[in-house]
Motif scaffolding. Structure first.
Motif, PDB file in Angstrom:
ATOM      1  N   ILE A  34       0.649  -1.219   0.113  1.00  0.00           N
ATOM      2  CA  ILE A  34       0.068  -0.193  -0.080  1.00  0.00           C
ATOM      3  C   ILE A  34       0.870   1.375  -0.072  1.00  0.00           C
ATOM      4  O   ILE A  34       1.656   1.261   0.904  1.00  0.00           O
ATOM      5  N   MET A  35       0.612   2.121  -0.943  1.00  0.00           N
ATOM      6  CA  MET A  35       1.260   3.409  -1.099  1.00  0.00           C
ATOM      7  C   MET A  35       0.287   4.701  -0.742  1.00  0.00           C
ATOM      8  O   MET A  35      -0.465   4.739  -1.679  1.00  0.00           O
ATOM      9  N   PRO A  36       0.601   5.596   0.211  1.00  0.00           N
ATOM     10  CA  PRO A  36      -0.063   6.408   0.618  1.00  0.00           C
ATOM     11  C   PRO A  36       0.177   7.582  -0.412  1.00  0.00           C
ATOM     12  O   PRO A  36       1.565   7.729  -0.920  1.00  0.00           O
ATOM     13  N   VAL A  37      -0.596   8.538  -0.988  1.00  0.00           N
ATOM     14  CA  VAL A  37      -0.293   9.319  -1.810  1.00  0.00           C
ATOM     15  C   VAL A  37      -0.814  10.672  -1.419  1.00  0.00           C
ATOM     16  O   VAL A  37      -2.028  10.760  -0.656  1.00  0.00           O
ATOM     17  N   GLU A  38      -0.514  11.892  -1.593  1.00  0.00           N
ATOM     18  CA  GLU A  38      -0.811  12.916  -1.072  1.00  0.00           C
ATOM     19  C   GLU A  38      -1.837  13.592  -1.923  1.00  0.00           C
ATOM     20  O   GLU A  38      -1.808  13.753  -3.154  1.00  0.00           O
ATOM     21  N   VAL A  39      -3.045  13.952  -1.225  1.00  0.00           N
ATOM     22  CA  VAL A  39      -4.274  14.687  -2.077  1.00  0.00           C
ATOM     23  C   VAL A  39      -4.538  15.931  -1.315  1.00  0.00           C
ATOM     24  O   VAL A  39      -4.463  16.183  -0.317  1.00  0.00           O
ATOM     25  N   GLY A  40      -4.893  16.924  -2.333  1.00  0.00           N
ATOM     26  CA  GLY A  40      -5.355  18.395  -1.741  1.00  0.00           C
ATOM     27  C   GLY A  40      -6.895  18.290  -1.621  1.00  0.00           C
ATOM     28  O   GLY A  40      -7.528  18.196  -2.487  1.00  0.00           O
ATOM     29  N   HIS A  41      -7.083  18.680  -0.164  1.00  0.00           N
ATOM     30  CA  HIS A  41      -8.807  18.739   0.098  1.00  0.00           C
ATOM     31  C   HIS A  41      -8.935  20.110   0.531  1.00  0.00           C
ATOM     32  O   HIS A  41      -8.992  20.474   1.540  1.00  0.00           O
ATOM     33  N   GLY A  42      -9.148  20.992  -0.241  1.00  0.00           N
ATOM     34  CA  GLY A  42      -9.255  22.634  -0.016  1.00  0.00           C
ATOM     35  C   GLY A  42      -7.842  22.745   0.512  1.00  0.00           C
ATOM     36  O   GLY A  42      -6.701  22.638  -0.259  1.00  0.00           O
ATOM     37  N   ASP A  43      -7.695  23.485   1.484  1.00  0.00           N
ATOM     38  CA  ASP A  43      -6.304  23.743   2.086  1.00  0.00           C
ATOM     39  C   ASP A  43      -5.637  22.677   2.889  1.00  0.00           C
ATOM     40  O   ASP A  43      -4.690  22.629   3.404  1.00  0.00           O
ATOM     41  N   MET A  44      -6.309  21.496   3.020  1.00  0.00           N
ATOM     42  CA  MET A  44      -5.780  20.383   3.743  1.00  0.00           C
ATOM     43  C   MET A  44      -5.074  19.365   2.769  1.00  0.00           C
ATOM     44  O   MET A  44      -5.336  19.416   1.618  1.00  0.00           O
ATOM     45  N   LYS A  45      -4.175  18.824   3.432  1.00  0.00           N
ATOM     46  CA  LYS A  45      -3.494  17.620   2.883  1.00  0.00           C
ATOM     47  C   LYS A  45      -3.723  16.195   3.334  1.00  0.00           C
ATOM     48  O   LYS A  45      -3.896  16.157   4.579  1.00  0.00           O
ATOM     49  N   ILE A  46      -4.646  15.458   2.666  1.00  0.00           N
ATOM     50  CA  ILE A  46      -5.065  14.353   3.046  1.00  0.00           C
ATOM     51  C   ILE A  46      -4.423  13.129   2.120  1.00  0.00           C
ATOM     52  O   ILE A  46      -3.582  13.365   1.319  1.00  0.00           O
TER      53      ILE A  46
ATOM     54  N   ASP B 251     -12.320  13.179  -1.791  1.00  0.00           N
ATOM     55  CA  ASP B 251     -12.399  14.510  -1.477  1.00  0.00           C
ATOM     56  C   ASP B 251     -11.406  15.325  -2.145  1.00  0.00           C
ATOM     57  O   ASP B 251     -10.486  15.958  -1.117  1.00  0.00           O
ATOM     58  N   ASN B 252     -11.014  15.317  -3.276  1.00  0.00           N
ATOM     59  CA  ASN B 252      -9.834  15.768  -4.122  1.00  0.00           C
ATOM     60  C   ASN B 252     -10.270  17.013  -4.432  1.00  0.00           C
ATOM     61  O   ASN B 252     -11.229  17.359  -5.385  1.00  0.00           O
ATOM     62  N   SER B 253      -9.386  18.056  -4.382  1.00  0.00           N
ATOM     63  CA  SER B 253      -9.419  19.251  -5.138  1.00  0.00           C
ATOM     64  C   SER B 253      -8.163  19.877  -5.660  1.00  0.00           C
ATOM     65  O   SER B 253      -8.339  20.574  -6.551  1.00  0.00           O
ATOM     66  N   PHE B 254      -7.289  18.958  -5.584  1.00  0.00           N
ATOM     67  CA  PHE B 254      -5.903  19.269  -6.183  1.00  0.00           C
ATOM     68  C   PHE B 254      -5.030  18.153  -6.044  1.00  0.00           C
ATOM     69  O   PHE B 254      -5.010  17.516  -4.839  1.00  0.00           O
ATOM     70  N   LEU B 255      -4.108  17.702  -6.926  1.00  0.00           N
ATOM     71  CA  LEU B 255      -3.463  16.652  -6.936  1.00  0.00           C
ATOM     72  C   LEU B 255      -2.023  16.904  -7.181  1.00  0.00           C
ATOM     73  O   LEU B 255      -1.603  17.557  -8.326  1.00  0.00           O
ATOM     74  N   PRO B 256      -1.210  16.822  -6.181  1.00  0.00           N
ATOM     75  CA  PRO B 256       0.303  17.003  -6.690  1.00  0.00           C
ATOM     76  C   PRO B 256       0.836  16.194  -7.783  1.00  0.00           C
ATOM     77  O   PRO B 256       0.293  15.119  -7.940  1.00  0.00           O
ATOM     78  N   ASP B 257       1.813  16.969  -8.283  1.00  0.00           N
ATOM     79  CA  ASP B 257       2.376  16.325  -9.578  1.00  0.00           C
ATOM     80  C   ASP B 257       2.976  14.896  -9.106  1.00  0.00           C
ATOM     81  O   ASP B 257       2.822  13.990  -9.965  1.00  0.00           O
ATOM     82  N   ARG B 258       3.581  14.968  -8.121  1.00  0.00           N
ATOM     83  CA  ARG B 258       4.278  13.437  -7.599  1.00  0.00           C
ATOM     84  C   ARG B 258       3.147  12.588  -7.230  1.00  0.00           C
ATOM     85  O   ARG B 258       3.243  11.489  -7.750  1.00  0.00           O
ATOM     86  N   THR B 259       1.981  12.795  -6.970  1.00  0.00           N
ATOM     87  CA  THR B 259       0.671  11.834  -7.120  1.00  0.00           C
ATOM     88  C   THR B 259       0.552  11.542  -8.399  1.00  0.00           C
ATOM     89  O   THR B 259       0.038  10.318  -8.438  1.00  0.00           O
ATOM     90  N   CYS B 260       0.094  12.322  -9.053  1.00  0.00           N
ATOM     91  CA  CYS B 260      -0.295  12.008 -10.566  1.00  0.00           C
ATOM     92  C   CYS B 260       1.071  11.341 -11.226  1.00  0.00           C
ATOM     93  O   CYS B 260       0.671  10.247 -12.029  1.00  0.00           O
ATOM     94  N   ASP B 261       2.321  11.353 -10.906  1.00  0.00           N
ATOM     95  CA  ASP B 261       3.307  10.670 -11.461  1.00  0.00           C
ATOM     96  C   ASP B 261       3.239   9.320 -10.860  1.00  0.00           C
ATOM     97  O   ASP B 261       3.369   8.239 -11.757  1.00  0.00           O
ATOM     98  N   VAL B 262       3.018   8.988  -9.721  1.00  0.00           N
ATOM     99  CA  VAL B 262       3.099   7.747  -9.016  1.00  0.00           C
ATOM    100  C   VAL B 262       1.941   6.916  -9.708  1.00  0.00           C
ATOM    101  O   VAL B 262       2.045   5.582  -9.831  1.00  0.00           O
ATOM    102  N   LEU B 263       0.559   7.569 -10.073  1.00  0.00           N
ATOM    103  CA  LEU B 263      -0.512   6.899 -10.250  1.00  0.00           C
ATOM    104  C   LEU B 263      -0.737   6.506 -11.797  1.00  0.00           C
ATOM    105  O   LEU B 263      -1.600   5.894 -12.287  1.00  0.00           O
ATOM    106  N   ARG B 264       0.247   7.312 -12.634  1.00  0.00           N
ATOM    107  CA  ARG B 264       0.108   7.280 -14.190  1.00  0.00           C
ATOM    108  C   ARG B 264       0.003   6.132 -14.763  1.00  0.00           C
ATOM    109  O   ARG B 264       0.973   5.081 -14.308  1.00  0.00           O
TER     110      ARG B 264
END
Ligand code: ZN
Ligand code: ZN
Ligand code: ZN
Length: 255
Positions: free
Chosen positions: A147-159, A173-186
Protein backbone atom coordinates in the motif's frame (compact mmCIF):
# COMPACT_ATOMS: atom_id res chain seq x y z
CA UNK A 1 -8.00 -8.18 -6.35
CA UNK A 2 -11.66 -7.64 -5.53
CA UNK A 3 -13.08 -4.21 -4.81
CA UNK A 4 -16.54 -3.34 -3.56
CA UNK A 5 -17.95 0.15 -3.16
CA UNK A 6 -19.79 0.46 0.17
CA UNK A 7 -20.88 4.06 -0.44
CA UNK A 8 -20.38 6.65 -3.18
CA UNK A 9 -22.21 9.76 -1.96
CA UNK A 10 -21.03 13.10 -0.64
CA UNK A 11 -21.31 14.00 3.06
CA UNK A 12 -25.13 14.40 3.05
CA UNK A 13 -25.77 10.98 1.54
CA UNK A 14 -28.37 10.66 -1.26
CA UNK A 15 -31.32 11.14 -0.87
CA UNK A 16 -30.58 14.29 1.11
CA UNK A 17 -32.91 14.75 4.11
CA UNK A 18 -35.93 16.80 3.02
CA UNK A 19 -34.93 17.03 -0.66
CA UNK A 20 -37.40 16.11 -3.41
CA UNK A 21 -35.13 16.77 -6.40
CA UNK A 22 -35.16 14.29 -9.34
CA UNK A 23 -32.01 12.47 -8.12
CA UNK A 24 -33.15 12.21 -4.48
CA UNK A 25 -36.54 10.80 -5.62
CA UNK A 26 -35.11 8.73 -8.50
CA UNK A 27 -36.16 5.10 -9.01
CA UNK A 28 -32.63 4.26 -10.24
CA UNK A 29 -30.90 2.51 -7.29
CA UNK A 30 -27.56 3.88 -8.51
CA UNK A 31 -28.77 7.33 -7.37
CA UNK A 32 -29.05 6.05 -3.80
CA UNK A 33 -25.69 6.81 -2.21
CA UNK A 34 -24.41 6.11 1.27
CA UNK A 35 -21.31 7.96 2.50
CA UNK A 36 -18.04 6.88 0.86
CA UNK A 37 -16.06 3.77 1.62
CA UNK A 38 -14.53 0.87 -0.25
CA UNK A 39 -13.71 -2.74 0.69
CA UNK A 40 -10.68 -4.34 -0.96
CA UNK A 41 -9.73 -7.99 -0.85
CA UNK A 42 -6.57 -9.68 -2.18
CA UNK A 43 -6.21 -13.39 -1.44
CA UNK A 44 -6.84 -13.75 2.30
CA UNK A 45 -6.30 -10.05 3.07
CA UNK A 46 -9.24 -7.68 3.44
CA UNK A 47 -9.17 -3.96 4.24
CA UNK A 48 -11.50 -0.98 4.16
CA UNK A 49 -10.75 2.61 3.32
CA UNK A 50 -12.76 4.91 5.66
CA UNK A 51 -15.57 4.01 8.06
CA UNK A 52 -18.64 6.09 7.13
CA UNK A 53 -21.78 6.34 9.31
CA UNK A 54 -23.39 3.44 7.39
CA UNK A 55 -20.38 1.12 7.67
CA UNK A 56 -22.21 -1.40 9.89
CA UNK A 57 -25.15 -1.67 7.46
CA UNK A 58 -22.84 -2.46 4.57
CA UNK A 59 -20.62 -4.83 6.54
CA UNK A 60 -23.69 -6.91 7.40
CA UNK A 61 -25.19 -6.67 3.91
CA UNK A 62 -21.93 -7.58 2.11
CA UNK A 63 -20.69 -10.04 4.76
CA UNK A 64 -17.47 -8.23 5.61
CA UNK A 65 -16.69 -10.70 8.37
CA UNK A 66 -12.95 -10.10 8.67
CA UNK A 67 -10.70 -7.06 8.37
CA UNK A 68 -6.91 -6.90 8.44
CA UNK A 69 -6.69 -3.09 8.57
CA UNK A 70 -8.57 0.18 8.27
CA UNK A 71 -7.10 3.00 6.17
CA UNK A 72 -8.30 6.58 6.57
CA UNK A 73 -8.16 9.23 3.85
CA UNK A 74 -8.91 12.00 6.39
CA UNK A 75 -10.78 12.80 9.57
CA UNK A 76 -14.04 14.30 8.29
CA UNK A 77 -17.19 12.90 9.88
CA UNK A 78 -18.57 11.29 6.71
CA UNK A 79 -15.35 9.19 6.49
CA UNK A 80 -14.89 8.27 10.15
CA UNK A 81 -18.26 8.16 11.96
CA UNK A 82 -18.55 4.34 11.76
CA UNK A 83 -15.19 3.67 13.42
CA UNK A 84 -16.72 2.38 16.66
CA UNK A 85 -18.17 -0.66 14.83
CA UNK A 86 -14.65 -1.93 14.24
CA UNK A 87 -14.79 -3.26 17.83
CA UNK A 88 -16.67 -6.36 16.61
CA UNK A 89 -13.54 -7.43 14.69
CA UNK A 90 -11.45 -7.04 17.86
CA UNK A 91 -13.56 -9.83 19.35
CA UNK A 92 -13.89 -11.98 16.23
CA UNK A 93 -10.17 -11.86 15.47
CA UNK A 94 -8.81 -11.44 19.01
CA UNK A 95 -6.55 -8.57 17.93
CA UNK A 96 -6.29 -4.80 17.97
CA UNK A 97 -7.24 -3.25 14.63
CA UNK A 98 -4.34 -1.62 12.74
CA UNK A 99 -5.42 1.85 11.56
CA UNK A 100 -3.25 3.63 8.99
CA UNK A 101 -3.29 7.27 7.98
CA UNK A 102 -1.26 10.47 7.85
CA UNK A 103 -0.22 12.21 11.12
CA UNK A 104 -2.93 14.88 10.95
CA UNK A 105 -5.74 12.40 10.41
CA UNK A 106 -4.55 10.21 13.29
CA UNK A 107 -4.53 13.31 15.50
CA UNK A 108 -8.10 14.10 14.46
CA UNK A 109 -9.17 10.52 15.20
CA UNK A 110 -7.60 10.74 18.67
CA UNK A 111 -9.55 13.99 19.29
CA UNK A 112 -12.87 12.92 17.79
CA UNK A 113 -12.89 9.48 19.40
CA UNK A 114 -11.24 10.58 22.66
CA UNK A 115 -13.20 8.01 24.71
CA UNK A 116 -11.39 5.21 22.85
CA UNK A 117 -8.03 6.36 24.21
CA UNK A 118 -8.96 7.11 27.84
CA UNK A 119 -9.70 4.69 30.66
CA UNK A 120 -13.45 4.17 31.13
CA UNK A 121 -15.58 1.79 33.17
CA UNK A 122 -15.62 -1.96 32.49
CA UNK A 123 -18.30 -3.22 30.15
CA UNK A 124 -18.67 -0.26 27.79
CA UNK A 125 -17.43 -1.73 24.51
CA UNK A 126 -14.79 0.34 22.78
CA UNK A 127 -12.75 -0.38 19.67
CA UNK A 128 -9.14 -1.40 20.27
CA UNK A 129 -7.07 0.44 17.72
CA UNK A 130 -3.41 0.43 16.83
CA UNK A 131 -2.81 3.82 15.14
CA UNK A 132 0.05 3.67 12.63
CA UNK A 133 1.35 6.71 10.79
CA UNK A 134 1.62 6.18 7.04
CA UNK A 135 3.80 8.78 5.38
CA UNK A 136 3.00 9.91 1.86
CA UNK A 137 4.81 7.94 -0.86
CA UNK A 138 6.36 5.40 1.49
CA UNK A 139 4.97 1.93 0.92
CA UNK A 140 3.81 -0.39 3.72
CA UNK A 141 2.50 -3.93 3.74
CA UNK A 142 -0.76 -5.38 5.04
CA UNK A 143 -0.89 -9.14 4.37
CA UNK A 144 -0.86 -9.58 0.61
CA UNK A 145 -1.16 -5.86 -0.13
CA UNK A 146 1.58 -3.34 -0.83
CA UNK A 147 0.00 0.00 0.00
CA UNK A 148 1.38 3.38 -1.02
CA UNK A 149 -0.21 6.50 0.50
CA UNK A 150 -0.27 9.47 -1.87
CA UNK A 151 -0.85 13.10 -1.00
CA UNK A 152 -4.18 14.65 -2.04
CA UNK A 153 -5.27 18.29 -1.68
CA UNK A 154 -8.73 18.76 -0.06
CA UNK A 155 -9.12 22.56 0.01
CA UNK A 156 -6.28 23.77 2.24
CA UNK A 157 -5.83 20.33 3.85
CA UNK A 158 -3.41 17.66 2.73
CA UNK A 159 -5.10 14.29 3.02
CA UNK A 160 -4.26 10.73 1.92
CA UNK A 161 -5.15 8.61 -1.06
CA UNK A 162 -3.96 4.99 -1.38
CA UNK A 163 -2.51 2.89 -4.20
CA UNK A 164 -2.71 -0.87 -3.70
CA UNK A 165 -0.47 -3.42 -5.41
CA UNK A 166 0.19 -0.82 -8.13
CA UNK A 167 -3.16 -1.76 -9.70
CA UNK A 168 -5.82 0.15 -7.85
CA UNK A 169 -5.88 3.64 -6.36
CA UNK A 170 -8.56 5.27 -4.23
CA UNK A 171 -8.72 9.05 -3.91
CA UNK A 172 -11.69 10.98 -2.58
CA UNK A 173 -12.40 14.53 -1.36
CA UNK A 174 -9.81 15.78 -3.81
CA UNK A 175 -9.60 19.38 -5.06
CA UNK A 176 -5.93 19.33 -6.03
CA UNK A 177 -3.50 16.57 -6.98
CA UNK A 178 0.25 17.22 -6.53
CA UNK A 179 2.44 16.34 -9.54
CA UNK A 180 4.13 13.56 -7.56
CA UNK A 181 0.77 11.90 -6.95
CA UNK A 182 -0.12 12.06 -10.65
CA UNK A 183 3.31 10.62 -11.53
CA UNK A 184 2.94 7.72 -9.09
CA UNK A 185 -0.54 6.85 -10.38
CA UNK A 186 0.09 7.32 -14.11
CA UNK A 187 -1.32 4.49 -16.24
CA UNK A 188 -2.63 2.45 -13.28
CA UNK A 189 -5.36 -0.16 -14.00
CA UNK A 190 -8.18 1.33 -11.94
CA UNK A 191 -8.37 4.81 -10.40
CA UNK A 192 -11.14 6.08 -8.13
CA UNK A 193 -11.46 9.87 -7.93
CA UNK A 194 -13.86 12.23 -6.17
CA UNK A 195 -16.24 14.26 -8.40
CA UNK A 196 -18.85 16.28 -6.51
CA UNK A 197 -21.13 18.10 -8.97
CA UNK A 198 -21.08 20.32 -12.07
CA UNK A 199 -20.54 23.64 -10.26
CA UNK A 200 -17.05 24.38 -8.86
CA UNK A 201 -16.51 23.83 -5.11
CA UNK A 202 -13.63 25.04 -2.88
CA UNK A 203 -12.73 21.59 -1.49
CA UNK A 204 -13.84 19.10 -4.17
CA UNK A 205 -13.31 18.57 -7.89
CA UNK A 206 -16.23 19.41 -10.11
CA UNK A 207 -17.09 16.76 -12.70
CA UNK A 208 -15.16 18.71 -15.33
CA UNK A 209 -12.05 19.01 -13.13
CA UNK A 210 -12.25 15.32 -12.29
CA UNK A 211 -12.36 14.40 -15.99
CA UNK A 212 -9.25 16.52 -16.63
CA UNK A 213 -7.40 14.89 -13.73
CA UNK A 214 -8.49 11.42 -14.86
CA UNK A 215 -7.15 12.10 -18.36
CA UNK A 216 -3.87 13.43 -16.94
CA UNK A 217 -3.33 10.27 -14.87
CA UNK A 218 -4.52 8.07 -17.74
CA UNK A 219 -5.73 5.03 -15.79
CA UNK A 220 -7.11 2.22 -17.93
CA UNK A 221 -10.40 2.77 -16.13
CA UNK A 222 -11.51 5.59 -13.80
CA UNK A 223 -14.54 5.59 -11.49
CA UNK A 224 -15.87 8.73 -9.84
CA UNK A 225 -17.16 8.75 -6.27
CA UNK A 226 -18.28 11.21 -3.51
CA UNK A 227 -21.08 12.51 -5.74
CA UNK A 228 -23.82 14.95 -4.73
CA UNK A 229 -27.48 14.92 -5.76
CA UNK A 230 -26.58 17.24 -8.66
CA UNK A 231 -25.31 14.17 -10.57
CA UNK A 232 -27.89 11.77 -11.97
CA UNK A 233 -26.13 8.48 -12.62
CA UNK A 234 -27.52 7.70 -16.07
CA UNK A 235 -27.55 11.22 -17.52
CA UNK A 236 -24.04 12.03 -16.22
CA UNK A 237 -22.44 8.79 -17.39
CA UNK A 238 -23.81 9.21 -20.93
CA UNK A 239 -21.62 12.29 -21.41
CA UNK A 240 -18.40 10.76 -20.06
CA UNK A 241 -15.65 9.07 -22.09
CA UNK A 242 -15.99 5.26 -22.29
CA UNK A 243 -13.18 4.58 -19.77
CA UNK A 244 -14.55 7.01 -17.15
CA UNK A 245 -17.62 5.77 -15.28
CA UNK A 246 -19.52 6.70 -12.14
CA UNK A 247 -19.27 4.24 -9.30
CA UNK A 248 -22.39 3.25 -7.38
CA UNK A 249 -23.08 1.60 -4.03
CA UNK A 250 -22.52 -2.14 -4.30
CA UNK A 251 -20.43 -1.96 -7.49
CA UNK A 252 -17.95 -4.87 -7.59
CA UNK A 253 -14.70 -4.84 -9.54
CA UNK A 254 -12.22 -7.64 -10.28
CA UNK A 255 -8.81 -6.23 -11.08
ZN1 ZN B 1 -16.20 13.52 2.34
ZN1 ZN C 1 -31.82 16.17 -3.89
ZN1 ZN D 1 -13.72 15.69 3.44
Amino acid sequence: MKVRFLGTGTSHGIPVIGCKCPVCTSADPRNNRYRCSVYICEGQTGIIIDTPPEYRLRAVEYSIDRLDAVLFTHGHFDHTAGLDDVRVYNELQAMDMPVYSDARTLREIRDRFAYVFMPTQEGGGKPKLQLIEAEPYSEFKVGEMDIMPVEVGHGDMKISGFMINKKFAYLTDNSFLPDRTCDVLRGIDVLVLGALRHKPHPTHFSLEQAVLAAKKIGAKKTYFTHMSHALDHGATEEKLPENIRLSYDGLKLEI
